[in-house]
Design a protein around this motif. Structure first.
Motif, PDB file in Angstrom:
ATOM      1  N   GLN A 178     -18.349 -30.151  35.802  1.00  0.00           N
ATOM      2  CA  GLN A 178     -17.579 -29.057  35.194  1.00  0.00           C
ATOM      3  C   GLN A 178     -17.470 -29.245  33.685  1.00  0.00           C
ATOM      4  OE1 GLN A 178     -13.842 -28.783  37.574  1.00  0.00           O
ATOM      5  NE2 GLN A 178     -14.373 -26.622  37.706  1.00  0.00           N
ATOM      6  N   LEU A 189     -21.376 -27.367  49.190  1.00  0.00           N
ATOM      7  CA  LEU A 189     -20.856 -26.122  48.624  1.00  0.00           C
ATOM      8  C   LEU A 189     -20.037 -26.392  47.366  1.00  0.00           C
ATOM      9  CD1 LEU A 189     -19.786 -24.264  51.898  1.00  0.00           C
ATOM     10  CD2 LEU A 189     -21.708 -23.690  50.394  1.00  0.00           C
ATOM     11  N   THR A 190     -19.267 -27.503  47.397  1.00  0.00           N
ATOM     12  CA  THR A 190     -18.487 -27.878  46.217  1.00  0.00           C
ATOM     13  C   THR A 190     -19.408 -28.173  45.048  1.00  0.00           C
ATOM     14  OG1 THR A 190     -16.726 -28.826  47.575  1.00  0.00           O
ATOM     15  CG2 THR A 190     -16.818 -29.520  45.274  1.00  0.00           C
ATOM     16  N   SER A 233     -20.774 -24.949  43.676  1.00  0.00           N
ATOM     17  CA  SER A 233     -19.735 -24.147  43.031  1.00  0.00           C
ATOM     18  C   SER A 233     -19.330 -24.724  41.688  1.00  0.00           C
ATOM     19  CB  SER A 233     -18.502 -24.030  43.941  1.00  0.00           C
ATOM     20  OG  SER A 233     -17.858 -25.286  44.081  1.00  0.00           O
TER      21      SER A 233
END
Length: 236
Positions: A67, A90-91, A94
């Motif tokens: 991030q 999925l994390t 994302s």
């Protein structure tokens, strides 16, 4: 292959194995980091073309680090992890990951995925000049390389972004506010004048023959700065 690859992995043996693999595959610029802090410093100092990122690091997790990197760069990121759960995958996606490889893995599969992502990047690159040339220095946009009189000079991320922006708009005057907004992403920060001035000074030390009497990075009194290069126009 001139692409810069960063391996972020705290297992030293695994990191060395990946580096040997990439060496054999012809990649010439391979960087390594064993912690999130070390990796973050390298990402800020040097533009990378691809990152292999372990999810479990001693001082942070790879999802959080991804991030942070996404706030700075859109570099492709491949997660490396021992977890096989769909939720973790999925994390990862994302958070901005581009691929996900579970341990233990086939080293040749890792190399193949890296090559596939870099190949897609090259094909997606706009068909415009990726190099800005002057009599004294050359700036390679796609490789984030600065060559001064035939020798490569280290150019940290913000210095590169500032020089690239000015090379893309030669002979145009930009205010400090405008430069700070384009390179740092904000124009309301206190102290931005000093930040821009320091980065301009560092770039002059690298690209100018006489930094005290600059030929390229000019200060236009009361208005801001410009990249003076009357014989070169850069693609917008």
């Amino acid at each position: 292959m001139n692409e810069r690859i960063l391996i972020i992995e705290d297992e030293v043996g695994l990191s060395k194995m990946l580096k040997r693999l990439l060496d054999k595959e012809g990649f010439q610029e391979i960087y390594q980091a064993e912690s999130g802090a070390e990796a973050w410093k390298k990402v800020q100092e040097q533009r990378m073309d691809l990152i292999l990122l372990d999810v479990m690091l001693p001082d942070t997790n790879g999802f959080d680090l991804c991030q942070r990197i996404r706030e700075l760069s859109d570099v492709p990121i491949i997660f490396l992890t021992a977890s096989t759960t769909d939720m973790d995958k999925l994390t990862g996606f994302s958070m901005g990951g581009d691929d996900y490889i579970t341990k233990p893995f086939n080293p040749l599969e890792v190399a193949a995925r890296i090559k596939a992502i870099l190949h897609r990047q090259r094909k997606a690159m706009p068909e415009i000049a990726q190099v800005f040339r002057t009599e004294r220095f050359v700036l390679h946009y796609d490789q984030a390389r600065l060559i001064v009189e035939g020798k490569e000079v280290n150019c940290p991320a913000k210095e590169f972004q500032l020089l690239k922006f000015m090379c893309q708009h030669p002979n145009q005057v930009f205010s400090v506010d405008h430069l700070y907004e384009k390179v740092w992403g904000d124009y309301s920060i206190v102290g931005k004048e000093n930040t821009v001035m320091v980065h301009i000074s560092r770039l002059r030390q690298k690209i100018e023959k006489d930094p005290k009497h600059p030929k390229y990075l000019r200060n236009v009194r009361g208005l801001g700065y410009m990249l003076n290069n009357e014989n070169q126009r850069c693609p917008q």
